[in-house]
Design an enzyme around this catalytic site. Structure first.
Site, PDB file in Angstrom:
ATOM      1  N   TYR A 154      63.206  -4.588 -51.256  1.00  0.00           N
ATOM      2  CA  TYR A 154      63.773  -4.552 -52.590  1.00  0.00           C
ATOM      3  C   TYR A 154      62.625  -4.440 -53.699  1.00  0.00           C
ATOM      4  CZ  TYR A 154      67.579  -7.676 -51.140  1.00  0.00           C
ATOM      5  OH  TYR A 154      68.684  -8.149 -50.460  1.00  0.00           O
TER       6      TYR A 154
ATOM      7  N   HIS B 278      74.339 -13.199 -54.533  1.00  0.00           N
ATOM      8  CA  HIS B 278      73.402 -13.905 -55.384  1.00  0.00           C
ATOM      9  C   HIS B 278      73.246 -13.139 -56.561  1.00  0.00           C
ATOM     10  CE1 HIS B 278      71.740 -14.934 -51.271  1.00  0.00           C
ATOM     11  NE2 HIS B 278      72.450 -16.179 -51.584  1.00  0.00           N
TER      12      HIS B 278
END
Length: 187
Positions: A132, A62
């Site tokens: 993240y 991605h």
């Protein structure tokens, strides 16, 4: 913190250096000054987590497309993964190169992934969690990616894939006529 270069231009492995004593240890995960001294993004507007239940699951590959590109700073906080980054930046010295890294909850390693690189990973254990820090707000209209099994990337995933989302299975191959205008896809 110790910054280690990777084959991808602008991507770093960041090792947390811990001070230890009888109580345990202490280490810095982030320092704005150290990031800025290397001209790295030091502002992360989103913090996210992905949890994956099943060993063998692949998440990726991605990225966010312009103008919503994002830099990611990530760490495996539970379990173990095989992480892959592929550079899609046309003007990068590492254009179309990849790097592959094993990350484990015990490593104390962060990956700094610059915008314009596709990213994905395979879980090598059950119940994996990745944390993240992301530099830009998610834009559902600017989601991009390429197939996890794209021959151009030539990734040799350590395990047979056990679970891949429908969305990831529907991602296009990079050089099989689906992107005749590379400027549309590459940053």
């Amino acid at each position: 913190m110790r910054f280690e270069t990777t084959p991808i231009s602008g991507m770093w492995k960041i090792h947390v250096e811990r001070t230890k004593d009888s109580r345990g240890s202490f280490g810095r995960f982030f320092c704005e000054k150290e990031f800025e001294s290397r001209s790295l993004v030091s502002s992360f507007c989103q913090w996210s987590s992905s949890r994956t239940l099943e060993r063998g699951t692949i998440r990726g590959m991605h990225l966010q497309l312009p103008p919503s590109e994002e830099t990611k700073l990530l760490k495996c906080i539970r379990g173990q993964i095989y992480d892959v980054v592929f550079d899609l930046r046309k003007n990068s010295p590492s254009f179309l190169k990849k790097t592959e890294v094993f990350l484990d909850e015990e490593d104390d390693i962060f990956l700094y992934i610059p915008e314009g690189c596709v990213h994905g990973y395979q879980c090598l254990k059950n119940n994996v969690e990745i944390f993240y820090f992301i530099s830009n707000f998610y834009d559902a209209d600017r989601v991009g990616g390429i197939r996890y099994d794209d021959p151009e990337m030539n990734v040799r995933w350590p395990l047979s894939p056990t679970c891949i989302s429908e969305r990831d299975q529907a991602l296009p191959f990079f050089f099989q006529g689906l992107f005749p205008d590379l400027s549309r896809f590459c940053l």
